[in-house]
Scaffold this active site. Structure first.
Site, PDB file in Angstrom:
ATOM      1  N   ASP A   1      -7.979  -2.040  -2.607  1.00 62.38           N
ATOM      2  CA  ASP A   1      -8.243  -2.095  -1.172  1.00 62.38           C
ATOM      3  C   ASP A   1      -7.423  -0.983  -0.494  1.00 62.38           C
ATOM      4  O   ASP A   1      -6.397  -0.546  -1.015  1.00 62.38           O
ATOM      5  CB  ASP A   1      -7.809  -3.475  -0.645  1.00 62.38           C
ATOM      6  CG  ASP A   1      -8.148  -3.687   0.821  1.00 62.38           C
ATOM      7  OD1 ASP A   1      -9.185  -4.311   1.101  1.00 62.38           O
ATOM      8  OD2 ASP A   1      -7.367  -3.227   1.699  1.00 62.38           O
TER       9      ASP A   1
ATOM     10  N   ASP B   1     -12.838  -0.734   2.168  1.00 58.29           N
ATOM     11  CA  ASP B   1     -12.312  -0.070   3.367  1.00 58.29           C
ATOM     12  C   ASP B   1     -11.691   1.292   3.054  1.00 58.29           C
ATOM     13  O   ASP B   1     -11.179   1.959   3.949  1.00 58.29           O
ATOM     14  CB  ASP B   1     -11.341  -0.966   4.147  1.00 58.29           C
ATOM     15  CG  ASP B   1     -10.328  -1.675   3.277  1.00 58.29           C
ATOM     16  OD1 ASP B   1     -10.259  -1.400   2.064  1.00 58.29           O
ATOM     17  OD2 ASP B   1      -9.596  -2.532   3.823  1.00 58.29           O
TER      18      ASP B   1
ATOM     19  N   HIS C   1      -3.299 -10.244   1.452  1.00 60.12           N
ATOM     20  CA  HIS C   1      -2.129 -10.213   2.357  1.00 60.12           C
ATOM     21  C   HIS C   1      -1.444 -11.568   2.477  1.00 60.12           C
ATOM     22  O   HIS C   1      -0.340 -11.649   3.024  1.00 60.12           O
ATOM     23  CB  HIS C   1      -2.534  -9.735   3.759  1.00 60.12           C
ATOM     24  CG  HIS C   1      -3.050  -8.340   3.789  1.00 60.12           C
ATOM     25  ND1 HIS C   1      -2.310  -7.261   3.376  1.00 60.12           N
ATOM     26  CD2 HIS C   1      -4.263  -7.840   4.167  1.00 60.12           C
ATOM     27  CE1 HIS C   1      -3.025  -6.152   3.509  1.00 60.12           C
ATOM     28  NE2 HIS C   1      -4.219  -6.472   3.978  1.00 60.12           N
TER      29      HIS C   1
ATOM     30  N   HIS D   1      -5.557  -1.240   2.027  1.00 68.48           N
ATOM     31  CA  HIS D   1      -4.246  -1.753   2.444  1.00 68.48           C
ATOM     32  C   HIS D   1      -3.482  -2.326   1.249  1.00 68.48           C
ATOM     33  O   HIS D   1      -4.075  -2.932   0.358  1.00 68.48           O
ATOM     34  CB  HIS D   1      -4.427  -2.852   3.495  1.00 68.48           C
ATOM     35  CG  HIS D   1      -5.233  -2.430   4.681  1.00 68.48           C
ATOM     36  ND1 HIS D   1      -6.600  -2.645   4.769  1.00 68.48           N
ATOM     37  CD2 HIS D   1      -4.864  -1.795   5.813  1.00 68.48           C
ATOM     38  CE1 HIS D   1      -7.038  -2.160   5.925  1.00 68.48           C
ATOM     39  NE2 HIS D   1      -6.014  -1.640   6.572  1.00 68.48           N
TER      40      HIS D   1
HETATM   41  C1  OKP Z   1      -7.164  -6.665   5.587  1.00 70.63           C
HETATM   42  B1  OKP Z   1      -7.639  -6.135   4.237  1.00 70.63           B
HETATM   43  C2  OKP Z   1      -4.024  -2.457  12.970  1.00 70.63           C
HETATM   44  C3  OKP Z   1      -4.217  -3.933  12.782  1.00 70.63           C
HETATM   45  C4  OKP Z   1      -4.313  -4.240  11.332  1.00 70.63           C
HETATM   46  C5  OKP Z   1      -4.919  -6.037   9.867  1.00 70.63           C
HETATM   47  C6  OKP Z   1      -5.654  -5.308   8.807  1.00 70.63           C
HETATM   48  C7  OKP Z   1      -5.905  -6.229   7.665  1.00 70.63           C
HETATM   49  C8  OKP Z   1      -6.711  -5.621   6.576  1.00 70.63           C
HETATM   50  N1  OKP Z   1      -3.991  -2.099  14.336  1.00 70.63           N
HETATM   51  N2  OKP Z   1      -4.995  -5.459  11.153  1.00 70.63           N
HETATM   52  O1  OKP Z   1      -6.645  -5.533   3.456  1.00 70.63           O
HETATM   53  O2  OKP Z   1      -8.772  -5.260   4.318  1.00 70.63           O
HETATM   54 ZN    ZN Z   2      -7.912  -3.631   3.510  1.00 71.53          ZN
END
Ligand code: OKP
Ligand code: ZN
Length: 334
Positions: A190, A279, A154, A192
């Site tokens: 991932d 995740d 990110h 996300h």
């Molecule tokens: C990082 B990685 C949602 C809050 C989200 C950030 C998530 C970051 C994920 N309420 N917080 O890609 O696993």
């Molecule tokens: Zn993630």
């Protein structure tokens, strides 16, 4: 498989994050790497490659911000971890920003990336682990694993976000190119979308970025990762986004994976770099796919079947009790 990890990657431990309107314990905590270490067996300390490979991706003023932010926060008399509360979305322009609050806004994209006492050192060694796994592959290993923590995908060139401070993947990809590799493919699996990696290589024709992730219509980071984002200029067509709905299981994920692998084969890269997040696991507390532990071995096998030299970099995964088993399962597939 050679695995890289430095114990200084345990230092970073922010107390809390803003999650859906409440301050909750920070999900990206040192228990994550401990769970992975207990499951994968021996690791090697990374070699220190210094800051030069970081500076191929991140401007010096951003690194300076990361190094100083916690001290500046304390000098301002603030309690706890450094966290921003104002972001320059509108009419952003270069300014000499002195105030720590302004600098936190300038150099971050969200409220899930506080800076604590050991943050810089932890991020620095996470990047060195990535560089060392890459180096092993450049030196002839078929695969190597970097237990990157914090994650990296990110973080943009000049912003932190989503538990990420340095973009470990981009740092490794640029190091591969500096070492003479012509075409580098990145596969990000991932949960996300890897917005930072996409931003960094958006207009680059020599780096393919392929991502399978939760549809940003429903999931963080919302503003990136839509299917129509394909890159620009020299990079037109070398960004490939494959968003999937919440509830996706191995059958549907596997189809997207095969499509992603087909794009990678078509690109004919010298090297593959994989951003691996666990995740996507059914039991993940902040995510909504339904991948099971045994599925990760199958995902690993399909990626390994490309026969490309591959460095695997750890990204997310927050079901801490199952995290080690999920990572071990994925690595076993190689
Ligand atoms: C990082 B990685 C949602 C809050 C989200 C950030 C998530 C970051 C994920 N309420 N917080 O890609 O696993
Ligand atoms: Zn993630």
């Amino acid at each position: 498989m050679r695995c890289f990890w430095d114990k200084r990657q345990l230092l970073h431990a922010p107390a809390q994050e803003l999650h859906n309107g409440s301050f909750v314990p920070y999900a990206e905590h040192p228990g994550r790497p401990r769970s992975i270490l207990a499951a994968i067996g021996p690791t090697e300390a990374p070699r220190d490659h210094g800051e030069a490979p970081l500076l191929r991706v991140h401007p010096a003023d951003y690194l300076d911000f990361l190094k100083r932010a916690f001290a500046d926060w304390q000098a301002a008399g603030r309690p706890g971890d450094a966290a921003g509360y104002v972001w320059p979305v509108v009419r952003r322009r270069p300014l000499r920003l002195e105030r720590i609050d302004a600098r936190l806004g300038r150099y971050s994209m969200d409220a899930s990336t506080p800076i604590a006492e050991g943050t810089w050192e932890t991020a620095y060694w996470s990047a060195q682990s990535a560089l060392s796994a890459l180096e092993a592959v450049l030196d002839g290993e078929r695969t190597a694993f970097a237990l990157c923590r914090p994650p990296g995908h990110h973080a943009g060139a000049d912003y932190a976000g989503g538990y990420c401070y340095l973009n470990t993947m981009a740092i490794a990809a640029e190091a591969a190119i500096a070492a003479g590799r012509r075409r580098v493919a990145i596969l990000d699996i991932d949960y996300h979308h890897g917005n930072g990696t996409q931003d960094i290589f958006w207009d680059r024709g020599d780096v393919l970025f392929v991502s399978i992730h939760a549809d940003p219509a429903t999931d963080y980071p919302f503003f990136w990762g839509h299917e129509d984002e394909r890159g620009e200029g020299d990079g037109e067509g070398t960004t490939v986004n494959l968003p999937l709905p919440r509830g996706t299981d191995m059958a549907a994920f596997g189809k997207a994976l095969d499509a992603a692998l087909g794009r990678i084969v078509g690109f004919a890269p010298d090297l593959l770099l994989c951003s691996y997040g666990a995740d996507t696991f059914a039991g993940d507390p902040i995510s909504f796919f339904r991948i099971e532990t045994a599925d990760y071995a199958e995902i690993g096998r399909r990626i390994a079947a490309l026969g490309l030299p591959t460095a695997i970099l750890m990204e997310g995964g927050y079901a801490v009790d199952a995290l080690g088993a999920n990572v071990a399962s994925f690595l076993s597939g190689f």
